[in-house]
Design a protein around this motif. Structure first.
Motif, PDB file in Angstrom:
ATOM      1  N   GLU A 284      32.200 -34.237 -89.346  1.00 51.02           N
ATOM      2  CA  GLU A 284      30.913 -33.808 -88.794  1.00 51.02           C
ATOM      3  C   GLU A 284      29.777 -34.790 -89.060  1.00 51.02           C
ATOM      4  O   GLU A 284      28.756 -34.751 -88.383  1.00 51.02           O
ATOM      5  N   LEU A 285      29.955 -35.668 -90.071  1.00 51.74           N
ATOM      6  CA  LEU A 285      28.947 -36.696 -90.327  1.00 51.74           C
ATOM      7  C   LEU A 285      29.477 -38.092 -90.014  1.00 51.74           C
ATOM      8  O   LEU A 285      28.811 -39.089 -90.305  1.00 51.74           O
ATOM      9  N   ASN A 286      30.694 -38.143 -89.465  1.00 49.88           N
ATOM     10  CA  ASN A 286      31.309 -39.397 -88.995  1.00 49.88           C
ATOM     11  C   ASN A 286      31.465 -40.449 -90.086  1.00 49.88           C
ATOM     12  O   ASN A 286      31.351 -41.656 -89.827  1.00 49.88           O
TER      13      ASN A 286
ATOM     14  N   TYR B 137      21.886 -28.685 -97.047  1.00 49.06           N
ATOM     15  CA  TYR B 137      23.135 -29.203 -96.489  1.00 49.06           C
ATOM     16  C   TYR B 137      23.318 -28.775 -95.033  1.00 49.06           C
ATOM     17  O   TYR B 137      23.902 -29.498 -94.228  1.00 49.06           O
TER      18      TYR B 137
ATOM     19  N   PHE C 208      21.399 -28.728 -92.714  1.00 51.84           N
ATOM     20  CA  PHE C 208      20.585 -29.450 -91.737  1.00 51.84           C
ATOM     21  C   PHE C 208      20.732 -30.969 -91.808  1.00 51.84           C
ATOM     22  O   PHE C 208      20.055 -31.678 -91.051  1.00 51.84           O
ATOM     23  N   VAL C 209      21.589 -31.476 -92.685  1.00 52.15           N
ATOM     24  CA  VAL C 209      21.756 -32.929 -92.773  1.00 52.15           C
ATOM     25  C   VAL C 209      22.427 -33.454 -91.510  1.00 52.15           C
ATOM     26  O   VAL C 209      23.261 -32.771 -90.898  1.00 52.15           O
ATOM     27  N   GLU C 210      22.082 -34.683 -91.138  1.00 50.07           N
ATOM     28  CA  GLU C 210      22.610 -35.271 -89.905  1.00 50.07           C
ATOM     29  C   GLU C 210      23.445 -36.515 -90.142  1.00 50.07           C
ATOM     30  O   GLU C 210      24.127 -36.988 -89.228  1.00 50.07           O
ATOM     31  N   ASN C 211      23.402 -37.064 -91.356  1.00 45.61           N
ATOM     32  CA  ASN C 211      24.214 -38.246 -91.650  1.00 45.61           C
ATOM     33  C   ASN C 211      24.551 -38.280 -93.130  1.00 45.61           C
ATOM     34  O   ASN C 211      24.035 -37.482 -93.928  1.00 45.61           O
TER      35      ASN C 211
ATOM     36  N   GLN D   3      21.558 -38.688 -95.742  1.00 43.66           N
ATOM     37  CA  GLN D   3      20.836 -37.442 -96.010  1.00 43.66           C
ATOM     38  C   GLN D   3      21.652 -36.517 -96.897  1.00 43.66           C
ATOM     39  O   GLN D   3      21.111 -35.867 -97.797  1.00 43.66           O
ATOM     40  N   TYR D   4      22.948 -36.459 -96.645  1.00 46.16           N
ATOM     41  CA  TYR D   4      23.823 -35.620 -97.463  1.00 46.16           C
ATOM     42  C   TYR D   4      23.779 -36.054 -98.930  1.00 46.16           C
ATOM     43  O   TYR D   4      23.673 -35.222 -99.841  1.00 46.16           O
TER      44      TYR D   4
ATOM     45  N   ARG E  16      28.133 -25.535 -91.210  1.00 45.42           N
ATOM     46  CA  ARG E  16      26.691 -25.412 -91.414  1.00 45.42           C
ATOM     47  C   ARG E  16      26.277 -23.951 -91.633  1.00 45.42           C
ATOM     48  O   ARG E  16      25.409 -23.662 -92.471  1.00 45.42           O
TER      49      ARG E  16
END
Length: 409
Positions: free
Chosen positions: A36-38, A91, A93-96, A99-100, A161
């Motif tokens: 999900e965060l690649n 957690y 709402f993190v996008e990468n 951020q995590y 999420r």
């Protein structure tokens, strides 16, 4: 019975709620950041798993020392649970991966206060430390069972999420129960509090070897556990539900047996129980490295070895330490565990990325480190192999204890 005492049952409740929240999230950390965060690199995945443990390793001794100095446990439980609640919420709402990692590090600064304070609180002014800690692990196991099963079944349905938000709400429930139900127990009010650093505690007979064994075993376990979901789903072609079944199965059995394990620890001594635990981990790791069926792997992972090691480790730390330094002693063990939790995944990530190109062979690394732990604990038999009637007893003289301090024991 220990778990029927209201003053400590409230502790079990709070940590059961928090353990449910943890289990919802931790089993899918590397899987979440990969899909999900690649973050497709094993090394990136291992850093995501390891970073919070690095922070906890540094901070846990700070919280333990502060708790011993203030003679308080409850406030630090609240701080710890608050760290979990805020971290899980962000957690969602993190996008990468960056951020995590930021959210994970900040959350760990505060949630590192939680676990050692619960253990220290439960072993204050009591003789049956092993039994209390056994029921503590049982309460955690109940939460881990529910959380692991819930997230395993619902991961593909509602997504990680939403599961993070549910975990945050459970952490808020743990905070609420702590505020209204738990009360601090006075300790060492009749003695001069000893001044001493972590190094002073490490110089106590057996403490360095215990800490080393905990570190070695946790390095081994975390080397493979950090990538369990990837191994079962991506390599053995199972489903995310299998991951939930594996972790919830182990915790369900632990929920049933851990109270009994605590009594065995009190009767036979923690060292002998630790020897059995680390020997079991060594054999398990060997077999787990060669399994090819995801169902068999799921069943194997469900073997309840950790209640033996967790209960006996805490009981031995309580045996070695005096009451006025128990917060630091428990924090020292917890710090060693978290050192293993970050070292293990980094070792695993490097080996999987550059040597094995997959994660299942990491189980053999687990075997090697648990063999080291077994040898370290075996060397403690001479010091602590023979259980004495008062070896896990209260650290205060009987005449110094009031009825309130005894808490009904």
């Amino acid at each position: 019975m220990a778990f029927l005492n209201r003053s400590i049952a409230s502790v079990y409740l709070a940590y059961a709620l928090q353990s449910t929240a943890q289990a919802i999230t931790w089993q899918f950390v590397t899987y979440f950041v990969k899909h999900e965060l690649n973050a497709i690199s094993f090394l990136e995945q291992s850093i995501a798993f390891a970073l919070p443990a690095i922070v906890v390793m540094v901070m846990t001794n700070f919280w333990g020392s502060l708790s011993d100095r203030w003679h308080k446990r409850k406030i630090f439980m609240i701080i710890g649970f608050s760290g979990y609640a805020s971290m899980f919420l962000f957690y969602a709402f993190v996008e990468n991966i960056v951020q995590y990692l930021i959210v994970a590090a900040i959350g760990a600064l505060f949630y590192s206060a939680a676990l050692p304070m619960g253990q220290a609180h439960l072993t204050t002014n009591v003789k049956n430390k092993g039994e209390r800690l056994g029921y503590f692990v049982a309460a955690q196991s109940g939460g881990w069972f529910i959380g692991a099963l819930f997230s395993g079944v619902f991961y593909d349905i509602i997504g990680m999420r939403v599961l993070f938000i549910i975990a945050a709400l459970l952490s808020v429930a743990a905070i609420t129960s702590t505020i209204f139900l738990i009360r601090d127990i006075p300790f060492n009010v009749f003695q001069i509090v000893k001044k001493g650093s972590i190094r002073t505690i490490l110089r106590k007979p057996g403490m360095t070897r215990l800490t080393g064994a905990v570190l070695a075993s946790q390095i081994g376990i975390s080397t493979i556990s950090a990538f369990l979901a990837i191994m079962i789903v991506d390599e053995l072609l199972g489903t995310t539900a299998y991951v939930g079944y594996a972790n919830s199965g182990a915790t369900f059995i632990a929920l049933i047996i851990t109270g009994y394990v605590g009594k065995i620890v009190d009767k036979k001594g923690p060292v002998k129980v630790l020897i059995i635990a680390y020997f079991s981990y060594t054999i398990f790791a060997l077999l787990f490295g060669i399994v090819t069926d995801p169902i068999i792997a799921t069943i194997m992972w469900a073997l309840p070895i950790y209640p033996l090691s967790s209960t006996a480790t805490s009981a031995l730390a309580a045996m070695i330490s005096d009451e006025d330094e128990r917060g630091r002693a428990m924090s020292l063990v917890y710090g060693a565990q978290n050192a293993g939790i970050w070292i293990g995944p980094l070792i695993g990530g490097i080996l999987a990325e550059y040597t094995f190109f997959r994660v299942q062979p990491l189980s053999f690394v687990n075997m090697a480190f648990n063999l080291i732990a077994l040898l370290l604990v075996y060397s403690l038999l001479r010091n602590y192999g023979k259980q004495k009637d008062n070896s896990l007893g209260s650290d205060k003289k009987p005449e110094a204890l009031s009825n309130n301090e005894l808490d009904g024991e």
